[in-house]
Design an enzyme around this catalytic site. Structure first.
Site, short mmCIF file in Angstrom:
data_model
loop_
_atom_site.label_atom_id
_atom_site.label_comp_id
_atom_site.label_asym_id
_atom_site.label_seq_id
_atom_site.Cartn_x
_atom_site.Cartn_y
_atom_site.Cartn_z
N HIS B 133 0.87 -1.18 0.00
CA HIS B 133 0.00 0.00 0.00
C HIS B 133 0.91 1.24 0.00
O HIS B 133 2.02 1.18 0.52
CB HIS B 133 -0.83 -0.05 1.29
CG HIS B 133 -1.91 0.97 1.40
ND1 HIS B 133 -1.66 2.27 1.78
CD2 HIS B 133 -3.25 0.89 1.21
CE1 HIS B 133 -2.81 2.94 1.83
NE2 HIS B 133 -3.78 2.13 1.48
N ASP B 210 3.18 -4.52 8.28
CA ASP B 210 1.96 -3.71 8.18
C ASP B 210 0.78 -4.68 8.29
O ASP B 210 0.46 -5.39 7.34
CB ASP B 210 1.98 -2.96 6.85
CG ASP B 210 0.64 -2.32 6.51
OD1 ASP B 210 -0.28 -2.37 7.37
OD2 ASP B 210 0.50 -1.79 5.40
N GLN B 213 -4.39 -5.35 7.01
CA GLN B 213 -5.37 -6.28 6.41
C GLN B 213 -5.35 -7.65 7.08
O GLN B 213 -6.10 -8.53 6.67
CB GLN B 213 -5.09 -6.42 4.90
CG GLN B 213 -5.21 -5.12 4.13
CD GLN B 213 -6.61 -4.51 4.21
OE1 GLN B 213 -7.59 -5.19 4.55
NE2 GLN B 213 -6.70 -3.22 3.92
N CYS B 374 -4.65 2.67 -3.65
CA CYS B 374 -3.41 3.18 -3.03
C CYS B 374 -2.28 2.17 -3.22
O CYS B 374 -1.48 1.94 -2.31
CB CYS B 374 -3.60 3.49 -1.55
SG CYS B 374 -4.82 4.77 -1.25
#
Lengths: 154, 416
Positions: B133, B210, B213, B374
């Site tokens: 992203h 990250d 999700q 994104c």
């Protein structure tokens, strides 16, 4: 049954211009040129203009995006070709009103041009899509202004 | 303490019971029932979270860590309790390893600025993947540019997976940091994060994960992963927007300089000298999103009380069902079909731009995302400008997939 607002947005003429955009090409030796970009959705467009004796003797675009952005650019080039720079600038202002669902106030001499742009008025029912339709017009203004920075919808 | 926290008894997973917890799901759009398939952009909120945020303001609101009065005490206790809940959700060793941030974006910028920039020199490399992203690309490109360093992207396979070999081939003496998604926001691909981290640690390279999700799909164990940093946004795990968390190993956090200066993050201040508080306060300058953080704690309680084997089975069923049904739609192209995936499907319909597709299905009540998500480098890799994306949450049902499929067919008719 398909929603009537959707039918207004995706009128046959819009779908046709979206599928087979007119003036989707380069203008050799263009006097004015600008690129436009919608950073949020990734649509991009390049508009080239041939301005001779204060007349848009040719205008064309390249780029890619949704049916609305392509149809708007296509209709725009059809309508602006042959107009004076002043008339083109007037229409660029008028189209903003049209896309917001307002009555565009223009020179009576441009009434025919406005009529031909009416298929874009369905966009006013879709606030999230107005930027798709305005991109090519902003870009043309940038081209006429002689700006080198890309036009953005944001 | 008067801020009420939810302590539901654990109940067997039943999607209709879950749906009843989410008031927005009962609304209509354009006269049709809402079919919300955009949870990867932001998830809807259960009543308990909405109530919790309101109740902070109704009952126990004051600034935290400052005044001595009763309200300040209640708010501070609730805020700290939320931090402890996040620590347990991530299985951090200590609450002090949890920094409240605005969201994953701020967390990554914080690590880029306070951890990576000081160790980055000219010619050094930061390793990412092609499916990141923008929030896990842009901060790295910014500091790389500043330091004369380089961002290197590990490629994805045709099916959207990210093979470990891609990392093995690109890790070198120049690699100073690795920052990777736990799951892709476009393809759903779940990365072999534990293996990537083991590979990196063998070369002494720290790793940020990250988790935006992944966190919505189950508890995370940062110790088992051995992640150096783990970040997520509250609004994607059924909590409020404007708040998220950064987990960092205390060994790292304790050595890092502050990210922003201001109130709350100091030890002593004069006009010529400032000493800083210990983590996590060192990284929390200014008044935080107090009510949102407390409500995020309630969202985590809500998640903790779910029957997770039931949720996983449900989401796997939805993903498989949606994949099959979407394949039935003429000419629809699905992106990223790796084996191990979160419940996210990106697709395109030739001849119809994703934005047009999204507008048409919206009129059937179906909310999907359209665009570059994104993730422009990934779009370039896939050879498209935009895709549509359906993403599923704990509250989605098979019949909503059916509504999507018939709406897509309608779009096909309109554009034929």
């Amino acid at each position: 049954m398909i929603d009537s607002d959707l039918m207004d947005l995706y009128q046959e003429i819009i779908l046709d211009h979206g599928r087979h955009p007119r003036n989707h090409r380069d203008v050799p030796g263009a006097t004015h040129e600008a690129r436009g970009h919608n950073p949020l959705c990734g649509d991009n467009v390049k508009v080239q203009v041939m301005l001779v004796d204060d007349k848009l003797s040719d205008i064309a675009f390249t780029g890619n995006g949704c049916a609305i952005s392509q149809a708007s650019a296509s209709l725009m080039t059809d309508v602006l070709k042959g107009l004076s720079e002043q008339q083109a600038r007037e229409l660029i202002v008028a189209i903003q009103a049209l896309l917001k669902g307002e009555e565009p106030s223009t020179d009576p001499a441009l009434a025919d041009a406005i009529d031909r742009l009416m298929p874009l008025s369905g966009v006013s029912g879709f606030p999230m899509r107005v930027k798709c339709a305005t991109l090519a017009w902003h870009t043309t203004r940038s081209a006429l202004d002689g700006q080198t920075a890309p036009a953005k919808t944001e | 303490m008067s801020v009420s926290l939810v302590h539901n008894a654990k109940r067997p997973f039943d999607v209709d019971v879950i749906r009843a917890d989410f008031p927005i799901l009962s609304r209509t759009v354009y006269g049709k029932p809402l079919v919300y398939l955009d949870s990867a952009a932001s998830a809807q909120k259960p009543d308990c979270v909405i109530e919790a945020e309101g109740n902070v303001y109704r009952q126990s609101y004051a600034n935290i860590n400052r005044s001595a009065h009763a309200l300040a005490g209640e708010a501070t206790v609730a805020f700290d309790a939320a931090r402890a809940r996040i620590a347990r959700f991530l299985n951090a060793k200590s609450s002090d390893e949890i920094v409240f941030v605005r969201g994953a974006t701020e967390a990554i910028n914080l690590v880029a600025h306070s951890f990576v920039a000081p160790i980055l020199g000219a010619g050094d490399e930061i390793l990412l993947t092609e499916l990141e992203h923008h929030s896990n690309i842009v901060p790295w490109v910014m500091i790389a540019k500043e330091k004369g360093a380089k961002v290197v992207a590990v490629p994805i396979d045709e099916d959207g997976s990210v093979p470990l070999s891609g990392f093995a081939e690109r890790i070198s003496a120049r690699t100073k940091f690795i920052s990777i998604a736990h799951a892709s926001n476009v393809l759903g691909t779940i990365l072999p994060v534990a293996e990537i981290i083991a590979l990196a640690h063998a070369r002494g390279i720290p790793v940020l994960v990250d988790g935006c999700q992944m966190a919505p799909h189950g508890k995370i164990d940062v110790q088992a992963l051995d992640a150096d940093f783990y970040v997520f946004s509250g609004h994607k795990i059924y909590g409020p927007s404007g708040v998220g968390a950064l987990y960092g190993k205390m060994a790292h956090l304790s050595k890092m300089p502050p990210y922003q200066g201001g109130g709350s993050m100091i030890d002593e201040v004069s006009f010529d000298r400032v000493t800083f508080a210990d983590p996590p306060a060192r990284f929390e300058a200014g008044t935080p999103a107090i009510a949102q953080a407390i409500a995020l704690g309630v969202a985590i309680d809500y998640l903790n009380n779910l029957d997770w084997p039931g949720v996983h089975a449900h989401e796997a069923d939805l993903l498989a069902y949606a994949t099959d049904r979407l394949r039935e739609v003429n000419s629809l192209r699905l992106f990223g079909q790796s084996q191990n995936r979160a419940a996210i499907i990106a697709f395109e319909m030739p001849g119809i731009h994703a934005h047009d597709l999204a507008t048409i299905v919206d009129r059937e009540g179906v909310a999907v995302r359209a665009g570059h998500h994104c993730a422009q480098p990934l779009m370039k890799r896939l050879g498209v400008h935009a895709t549509a994306r359906a993403s599923f949450g704990i509250y989605n049902r098979r019949d909503e997939v059916d509504v999507l499929v018939s709406a897509l067919r309608r779009a096909g008719e309109l554009f034929k």
